[in-house]
Design a protein around this motif. Structure first.
Motif, short mmCIF file in Angstrom:
data_model
loop_
_atom_site.label_atom_id
_atom_site.label_comp_id
_atom_site.label_asym_id
_atom_site.label_seq_id
_atom_site.Cartn_x
_atom_site.Cartn_y
_atom_site.Cartn_z
N ASP A 17 0.81 -1.23 0.00
CA ASP A 17 0.00 0.00 0.00
C ASP A 17 0.84 1.27 0.00
O ASP A 17 0.31 2.35 -0.25
CB ASP A 17 -0.94 0.01 1.22
N PHE A 18 2.11 1.15 0.36
CA PHE A 18 2.98 2.34 0.33
C PHE A 18 4.41 1.89 0.10
O PHE A 18 5.03 1.29 0.94
CB PHE A 18 2.87 3.18 1.61
N GLN A 19 4.88 2.16 -1.11
CA GLN A 19 6.23 1.76 -1.48
C GLN A 19 6.83 2.79 -2.42
O GLN A 19 6.12 3.63 -2.98
CB GLN A 19 6.24 0.37 -2.10
N HIS A 20 8.15 2.69 -2.55
CA HIS A 20 8.84 3.64 -3.42
C HIS A 20 9.93 2.90 -4.19
O HIS A 20 10.65 2.08 -3.63
CB HIS A 20 9.46 4.78 -2.60
N GLU A 21 10.00 3.17 -5.48
CA GLU A 21 10.91 2.47 -6.38
C GLU A 21 12.37 2.55 -5.92
O GLU A 21 13.15 1.62 -6.11
CB GLU A 21 10.78 3.03 -7.80
N SER A 22 12.75 3.66 -5.27
CA SER A 22 14.15 3.83 -4.86
C SER A 22 14.57 2.85 -3.78
O SER A 22 15.77 2.66 -3.53
CB SER A 22 14.38 5.26 -4.36
N LEU A 23 13.59 2.22 -3.11
CA LEU A 23 13.92 1.27 -2.04
C LEU A 23 14.15 -0.14 -2.56
O LEU A 23 14.62 -1.00 -1.81
CB LEU A 23 12.80 1.26 -0.99
N LYS A 24 13.83 -0.40 -3.83
CA LYS A 24 13.96 -1.76 -4.36
C LYS A 24 15.39 -2.30 -4.26
O LYS A 24 15.59 -3.43 -3.79
CB LYS A 24 13.47 -1.81 -5.80
N PRO A 25 16.43 -1.55 -4.66
CA PRO A 25 17.79 -2.11 -4.54
C PRO A 25 18.18 -2.43 -3.10
O PRO A 25 18.98 -3.33 -2.86
CB PRO A 25 18.68 -0.98 -5.10
N ILE A 26 17.61 -1.69 -2.14
CA ILE A 26 17.94 -1.91 -0.73
C ILE A 26 17.25 -3.15 -0.18
O ILE A 26 17.84 -3.94 0.56
CB ILE A 26 17.53 -0.67 0.11
N LEU A 27 15.98 -3.32 -0.57
CA LEU A 27 15.14 -4.36 0.05
C LEU A 27 14.96 -5.61 -0.80
O LEU A 27 14.44 -6.62 -0.33
CB LEU A 27 13.76 -3.78 0.38
N GLU A 28 15.42 -5.59 -2.05
CA GLU A 28 15.23 -6.75 -2.93
C GLU A 28 15.85 -8.04 -2.38
O GLU A 28 15.24 -9.11 -2.46
CB GLU A 28 15.77 -6.44 -4.33
N PRO A 29 17.07 -8.00 -1.81
CA PRO A 29 17.65 -9.27 -1.29
C PRO A 29 16.83 -9.92 -0.19
O PRO A 29 16.96 -11.11 0.06
CB PRO A 29 19.03 -8.82 -0.76
N THR A 30 15.96 -9.12 0.49
CA THR A 30 15.14 -9.67 1.58
C THR A 30 13.65 -9.62 1.22
O THR A 30 12.79 -9.59 2.11
CB THR A 30 15.40 -8.91 2.89
N TYR A 31 13.36 -9.64 -0.08
CA TYR A 31 11.97 -9.72 -0.58
C TYR A 31 11.10 -8.59 -0.03
O TYR A 31 9.89 -8.74 0.17
CB TYR A 31 11.36 -11.08 -0.22
N GLY A 32 11.74 -7.42 0.19
CA GLY A 32 11.01 -6.24 0.64
C GLY A 32 10.84 -6.14 2.15
O GLY A 32 10.32 -5.14 2.64
N VAL A 33 11.28 -7.15 2.88
CA VAL A 33 11.17 -7.13 4.35
C VAL A 33 12.40 -6.44 4.92
O VAL A 33 13.53 -6.68 4.50
CB VAL A 33 11.07 -8.57 4.91
N ILE A 34 12.18 -5.54 5.91
CA ILE A 34 13.29 -4.82 6.54
C ILE A 34 13.87 -5.72 7.62
O ILE A 34 13.32 -5.87 8.71
CB ILE A 34 12.79 -3.49 7.14
N VAL A 35 15.01 -6.34 7.29
CA VAL A 35 15.63 -7.33 8.17
C VAL A 35 16.83 -6.77 8.92
O VAL A 35 17.08 -7.11 10.07
CB VAL A 35 16.05 -8.58 7.35
N TYR A 36 17.60 -5.87 8.26
CA TYR A 36 18.90 -5.47 8.79
C TYR A 36 18.91 -4.01 9.23
O TYR A 36 18.21 -3.16 8.66
CB TYR A 36 20.00 -5.66 7.73
N GLN A 37 19.75 -3.70 10.19
CA GLN A 37 19.95 -2.32 10.63
C GLN A 37 20.52 -1.48 9.49
O GLN A 37 20.17 -0.30 9.33
CB GLN A 37 20.90 -2.30 11.83
N GLU A 38 21.38 -2.08 8.67
CA GLU A 38 21.94 -1.33 7.54
C GLU A 38 20.85 -0.88 6.57
O GLU A 38 20.96 0.18 5.96
CB GLU A 38 22.97 -2.21 6.79
N GLN A 39 19.78 -1.71 6.43
CA GLN A 39 18.67 -1.32 5.55
C GLN A 39 17.94 -0.10 6.10
O GLN A 39 17.51 0.79 5.35
CB GLN A 39 17.71 -2.49 5.37
N VAL A 40 17.79 -0.03 7.42
CA VAL A 40 17.16 1.14 8.05
C VAL A 40 17.96 2.39 7.71
O VAL A 40 17.40 3.43 7.32
CB VAL A 40 17.08 0.94 9.59
#
Length: 591
Positions: free
Chosen positions: A99-122
């Motif tokens: 419901d709320f996403q942004h294309e610029s986050l895809k390279p960051i979250l793609e390895p974890t299927y869009g789930v925020i898993v790591y502190q580095e992703q934050v």
């Protein structure tokens, strides 16, 4: 690698550099997906294996996520389920939310299927979406972890204004901020997780491609922890790896792999030896070659280190099998061997020796062994019990082996052949593990692992059954269990709900129709009946009828012994009867 590379060098192959192995090996990931990960770094626990089965990781990024996700926070928050469902297409992959996403986050979250898993992703999300500096992103990460309301309100405003400055809608930015805040508390340090996952992958790769050397190495790493050694040996058996007894002419201090690819038990893992005795054995072998017999062995090792207790441990473990007639006769010869070695040492110190330079010629060794010929070899049960005492496990056999053909007369189902059933069935096996726990009412219940060599099954005794049968539940005993078999959703295996537990003796008394003793007329001489009576007497008062089948060359007749001679058919009774009659002439008959 110290085992693998010298052999590869002999074979003209390149040495393995563990830092340069391919990180996308299909065979390694095939093994990983089976969750057969005992001894694989970080991936050994029951809970982790369950997560592996659900996730089915097929690349290194998934392994890095595994290490990060297997913690109470992610497991309890639903984050793990979301990750698994997205990986397997059961939920949409979004960056970070449908419901709320942004294309610029895809390279960051793609390895974890869009789930925020790591502190580095934050931190990366804050930099890309809201223009944070690296230092500012680290402040945000720490603030989210501590969850201080004032600081979070300040960061929320900074995030919104920073996103607007980047040309991103403020409402969208705040929705993403709230989701990031929710999962930031569970976020793990990816640099830490990646380092661990790399070692996990390296051990997985070694287990896949060099299983014998890998398992020998992990056995050596845990060789002072007998419980862990037992678990690892069981894993070796599952992997179809051959394990051979310790051997004073072959074994090192550690576990090794021989030319046939068999794992050779390390002398350092034999209880009752210790480092000093093993060093003495290895030094004597290196200096004088293989040991010929027990006398040669005692003559060459330092008996101040390899004392009588150490010699007994070597015999019990099978480490002297190659240099003696059998273990019972070796035990009977220890005193003589030590005495002669001492005498030999004193004579050499005094400058004395016989014509051939030895005090104990080969003939005298043969004479001593000949005198021990009448000593009865240990029963299978005795031999295995001694192995268990010194090695922590049964290596040359299994206590269930000698009972299998008998128990299949009344417990017909092998564990490997079981299927879920509403009908009550009887299963026989060796108790290899017991776990007690309390139910919600504070009552005891018990989980029993039963092994019949074909497979293992976990049997559950709820409080009523446990209270009734707890006296029958002893580790390393063969029991017969009646109950119902069903599917265990957690492990994916079968489980058994227990209604009744019987010792093997009680099962014999319930199921056997009679004990038949086949006696030939020629045996009725020299006080045979008196000897038979003395063997039977200690076991009177049981429930098993006894019948003599009396045979002559031209005829036979049966004689049913009276009620007073009903026996309790213990193993000891059957063993004693087999000794005087012959094993094949002592028969328990079942209906």
């Amino acid at each position: 690698l110290k085992m693998i590379n010298p052999r590869r060098e002999q074979e003209g192959k390149e040495a393995i550099n563990i830092e340069r192995i391919p990180l996308d090996d299909p065979e390694s990931f095939r093994l990983l997906k089976t969750a057969e990960t005992t001894a694989v770094f970080q991936l050994e626990s029951r809970g982790m294996k369950d997560l592996i089965r659900r996730l089915q990781p097929d690349n290194l990024e998934d392994m890095i996520a595994l290490v990060a996700l297997f913690r109470p926070g992610p497991l309890e928050s639903g984050m793990v389920d979301d990750f698994i469902n997205r990986k397997h297409g059961r939920a949409p992959v979004a960056y970070p939310h449908p419901d709320f996403q942004h294309e610029s986050l895809k390279p960051i979250l793609e390895p974890t299927y869009g789930v925020i898993v790591y502190q580095e992703q934050v931190m990366q999300i804050a930099q890309v979406l809201a223009g944070y500096t690296l230092g500012g992103a680290d402040v945000l990460r720490r603030a989210m972890g501590k969850k201080k309301p004032e600081e979070m309100a300040k960061q929320r405003g900074l995030f919104e204004s920073g996103a607007i400055d980047q040309g991103i809608d403020g409402d969208l930015a705040l929705k993403i901020f709230d989701l990031v805040e929710k999962f930031a508390g569970y976020g793990f340090n990816k640099s830490h997780s990646a380092a661990y996952a790399l070692v996990s992958y390296q051990t997985l790769w070694l287990k896949t491609h060099f299983p014998a050397e890998f398992m020998a190495a992990v056995l050596t790493a845990d060789m002072q922890n007998t419980d862990k050694v037992v678990t690892l040996i069981e894993e070796c058996r599952k992997m179809k790896l051959a394990i051979v007894l310790p051997n004073v002419n072959v074994s090192d201090y550690t576990f090794t792999v021989d030319e046939q690819g068999q794992i050779v038990y390390g002398l350092g893992a034999v209880k009752g030896l210790g480092e000093g005795p093993v060093e003495s054995i290895l030094a004597a072998r290196a200096e004088g070659g293989a040991f010929k017999n027990l006398f040669d062995f005692c003559d060459r090792v330092d008996l101040r280190k390899v004392n009588k207790r150490a010699l007994e441990a070597l015999i019990f473990s099978g480490a002297l099998d190659e240099i003696g007639p059998n273990r019972a006769r070796l035990m009977a010869t220890i005193e003589e061997a030590i005495k002669r070695a001492d005498q030999n040492s004193r004579n050499q110190n005094a400058g004395m020796s016989d014509l051939f330079g030895a005090v104990v010629p080969d003939e005298s060794v043969d004479d001593v062994y000949q005198r021990s010929e009448g000593i009865r070899e240990w029963s299978e049960k005795q031999r295995l019990a001694h192995e268990k005492d010194t090695l922590g496990l049964y290596l040359t056999g299994h206590p269930f082996d000698e009972y299998e053909s008998e128990v299949r007369r009344f417990a017909r189902n092998a564990i490997i052949d079981l299927k879920p059933s509403r009908n009550k069935i009887a299963i026989a096996g060796l108790i290899v593990d017991l776990r007690l726990m309390k139910n919600k009412r504070g009552q005891n219940m018990c989980f029993v692992t039963l092994d019949d060599r074909s497979a293992r099954i976990e049997a559950t005794l709820f409080s009523d059954a446990y209270d009734e049968f707890k006296d029958q539940l002893n580790k390393d005993t063969v029991v017969v269990i009646e109950g119902g078999v069903s599917h265990d959703d957690f492990s994916g295996n079968l489980k058994l709900r227990v209604d009744k537990v019987m010792s093997l003796v009680d099962a014999r008394q319930q199921y056997a129709s009679q004990l038949v003793l086949n006696v030939h007329a020629d045996q009725f001489k020299n006080g045979f009946l008196k000897e038979l009576k003395s063997v039977l007497a200690p076991y009177q008062g049981g429930g098993c009828p006894v019948t003599l089948r009396y045979c002559r060359n031209d005829a036979e007749t049966t004689i049913a012994l009276g009620e007073a001679w009903r026996l309790r058919p213990d193993d000891e009774a059957l063993f004693e009867l087999a000794h005087i009659l012959g094993k094949e002439k002592v028969i328990l008959e079942y209906n």
